[in-house]
Every structure is written in structure tokens, then in C-alpha cells.
Write an enzyme that holds these catalytic residues in place. Sequence first.
Site: not given
Ligand code: BG6
Length: 503
Positions: A51, A156, A186, A224, A243, A248, A346
Site C-alpha cells: 500500500r 494460512k 509450512h 513452543e 492457529d 500443522h 505457547k
Molecule cells: C505458525 C503459527 O503457523 O506456526 C505460529 O501461526 C507458530 O503461532 C508457528 O508459532 C510455529 O512454527 P515453527 O516452524 O516455528 O514451529
Amino acid sequence: MKNKNNAVEPHTLVIFGATGDLTHRKLLPALYFLEHHMSLPKGFSIICAARRSKADAEYRNEAEKSIRQFSRIKVDDSCLRKLLSRIHYHQLEFNDAGHYTSLAEYMDKKRITRGGIIFYLATPPIFFDATIKNLALAKLAGISKKFSSNRVVFEKPFGNNFETAKNLNNEIRKAFHEKQIFRIDHYLAKELVQNLIVMRFANSIFEPMWNTNHIDHVQITVAETLGIEGRGSYYDKNGSLRDVVQNHLMQLLCLTAMECPKSLSADDIRDEKVKVLKAVAKSGNLRKESVKGQYISGIQDGKKVIAYRSEQDVRKNSATSTYFAIKFRIKNKKWKNVPFYVRTGKHLKDRATEIIINYKKPLSRLFMAKDYSLENNQLIIRVQPEEGIILRFNAKIPGNKILIDQVSMDFCHECKFGPNTAESYERLLYDIMRNDQTLFTRWDEVENSWKIIDGVRDAWHNIEPYFYEPGTWGPKEADLFIEKDGRKWAVPQKPSYSILLQK
Ligand code: BG6
């Protein structure tokens, strides 16, 4: 343009959201890696659209800074200059149809549309719908043959429930065929996740025992130590269930539970994953089968952590989950009576993503006596960090009496293959360019995953989470939840080979 050999072709990559965090931290460094390792094709151009108004030179300076800061390989000046010379900046309001017409004119003028266009939506999801509609209006996309070599990439979250995902998908399908749509998860690009198929199906020792006859239960953990990292307004609407679990964790579950695909083609693998998602039980008391948690304030690794409810852009009385544990049952013969316990959170004690196959207790009458306490065999797929595979089994302790202890055999990914395997976005961008959809999710995967998650979310709607202190393994209710089934969460442990990695 048909690409039979899956070779990278000259393309134009248009990144929407080019001033955002994802572009600067991940996409630009990944493009630099690809330029460095395989030289992007002659004629490959990158249009960075966002933008703010900027000249090419200003954006290239910013891109250079980010690449120097975030590249995981040493930056070589001449290679960097080559990449930067491919980059053009284009100012664009995502909601303004007229701006897409001027983007089309700009691309025409510069003659940079050979080989098809890849549209990468690195924008907040609220712009997905408008961007797709506007691309079609500006005749940059459409389902006619003329556009068949174009591709579109989505980050996502893809929708925030089944209904919104379906509406979004319907809109996209007016301008792109499924074969042109790349939905990113990912986790699928992580080496050890890709290794699951090889480990299971390229060996004769695992698969014959990969079923209810031999496996007691499976645990999948994405833990995490980080918190929500300033993403309060996104996170508070989504929570850990949307999330991480919807995407994942469900993908890890699918790759662990699926049958052997007919071939390694993207569609054969996805067909098997969809069968798993369809077989996940959706009835039963979903509240009792899951635990929702939220972190309070506390100290983690000597540092103060503020409570989730005090984070910026989070509602003061938010009931959003920062921890989720759930027991999935897969209704088929292979997994009859084998629960899959899945959890994520988290601000937990340690960072670890692991899939643990817990085998049944050995039944040999030789070791039935009380003084032999036999542990269950475990196969641990350590997705990150310290990637590897660990097999834990019972062995004799040296001495003249038969005493038994649990020992392990390890495969350390980095010790064998070195530290420089491709980072997720390097691999994903490369696969988009060579038109390989294996590491991306197909619509029916997303659809069936949302159907499961929607049910769980409804069961917990507006119900207070259980609280936990940062630096722990989540709320104590999560322990009670698995203990009532006579099992325990496996505490992620550093593999013994991690000593080698520190050297
Ligand atoms: C993301 C989430 O898709 O994956 C995050 O939005 C998360 O909240 C992250 O921290 C974790 O990915 P990785 O590769 O660090 O395990």
C-alpha cells in the site's frame, strides 16, 4: 505452459503484502537462497506490491537490509545485486480494483509476463477475497486456457471455519483451478515431516507394526517457548486451535495415520490424508475429549512473562486458548482403540515438535515377574529442534543378574546430512516455481480439517480456559485428562545426540 519435468521456468512472482514481516523475514531471504543455489531463471522478475508509495530504489534498499539480516547463508554481493535487479515495487491498495488494472498495464509495459504469473498473497487474510476478485476483474486471472500457467499462493489461515473457508474457496475457484492453487502449511516442508513417508514406507521394519495390534497410542506435540509475539489482534480471534491444530497438527496426524499412497504424486498422497480426516470421529463429548488452556503471568527462563489477557490487542476477559490438548479417534480398522493425543501451547517449558509412537507393553512371559519393570517401546520422530528419529527399547544392564533399562538408537539428521538443509520457505517457493503441489494442502484437506475443528470450537465456545503458568507443560487438567486413560504425556527430552550438535 505445461511443465513436464517440473523444471523451474521463467515466471513473474507478484508478492502482495511486500512490506510485511513475512516478505522481509522469510520470502526475500528464501529468494536470495534460490538465486544463490540454483540461479533463478533468466527473465524471472519479482513485483513487490503493497500500500505504501515507494520508488524501486527505496524498496530494493529495504530488501537488501532484510536479506542481509535474515539470510541463513552468507550474502554474496554480486548474487544479491542480481536478485535486487529483478525486483520492482508497485504501489497498490488491495481493495481498489483500479489498482490491479494499473498493475496489469505496468506488467505489460515492462513485458514481464512470460512463463505465467505467480500471485503470492502475503497479506492479512481479510484481503484474500478482494485480491482474487480484483485480479479477475483486471484480467490477470481467469479460468480460461490463457491463464492456465498462472498460480496463486495463500498463507494460512485459509478461512476461520468451514463456512468462511468454503466461501473463500468458491471465490478463488472462479479465477483459478485447484491445480493452480498453493495453500501453504509450512510444516509440510520440514525435513522430518517429509521423512515420515520415507521412514514408514521405504523400510520393512516399521509399517507391519504400524497399527492397533502393536501400537497402544500416539502422541503428537507442538510445544513452543515463545508467546504470541505481538500478534494479539490475529491470535485473539484464532487461538491455538485454529492457529496450529487445524493445520500443522492435523497434517502431522494425517501423515502418521494414513495408509500407503498409490504413488508419490501430490494427489495420491493427499487422497490418503483426506481418508484419515474423514475417519476422525466427530461425535462424542468433545469437551471431555479435550483441554483448553491459557497462560497467566509468571517467570519463564528467568524472564517475566505477562498474562495472555494483558497482551496488546487481546480482550481483557478473553477466553481464547493458548494451549490445546485433544484426543482424536480414527474410525477405521487400522486404528481401532488407538487414541491419538495431540497438544500444542505457547510459553511452555521447552520448544519441541515430536510424534511419539507408543508401542504396547511386551507380553513375553520371561519378564512377567515384578522385578522386571519393562517400559513400552517408543519411536520418537523429532521434527524440531535437533531433528531426528529415536527408537527406545529395553536392554540388559551389564552384570551377572538380568536387570533391564531403557536405551535408545538414534538417527541424528544434522550429524548425517549437515546443518544446511533448505528452510521451509526456500523449499516451498521452489516447489511453487516448478509446479509441485505435494507440500501444499488441497481443498478437501482444508475442508475436512475445519469440519473437525469447528465441532471442538463449538464445544468450548465462551467457556473459560484452564490457566497455566509460563514455563510449565500446560494446565494440570491436561495431565489429568491423559492420566484418566492410564497414560502420561511424554516429556520431550533433548536427544542424546544433541551433545554432538553443540560441538
Ligand atoms: C505458525 C503459527 O503457523 O506456526 C505460529 O501461526 C507458530 O503461532 C508457528 O508459532 C510455529 O512454527 P515453527 O516452524 O516455528 O514451529
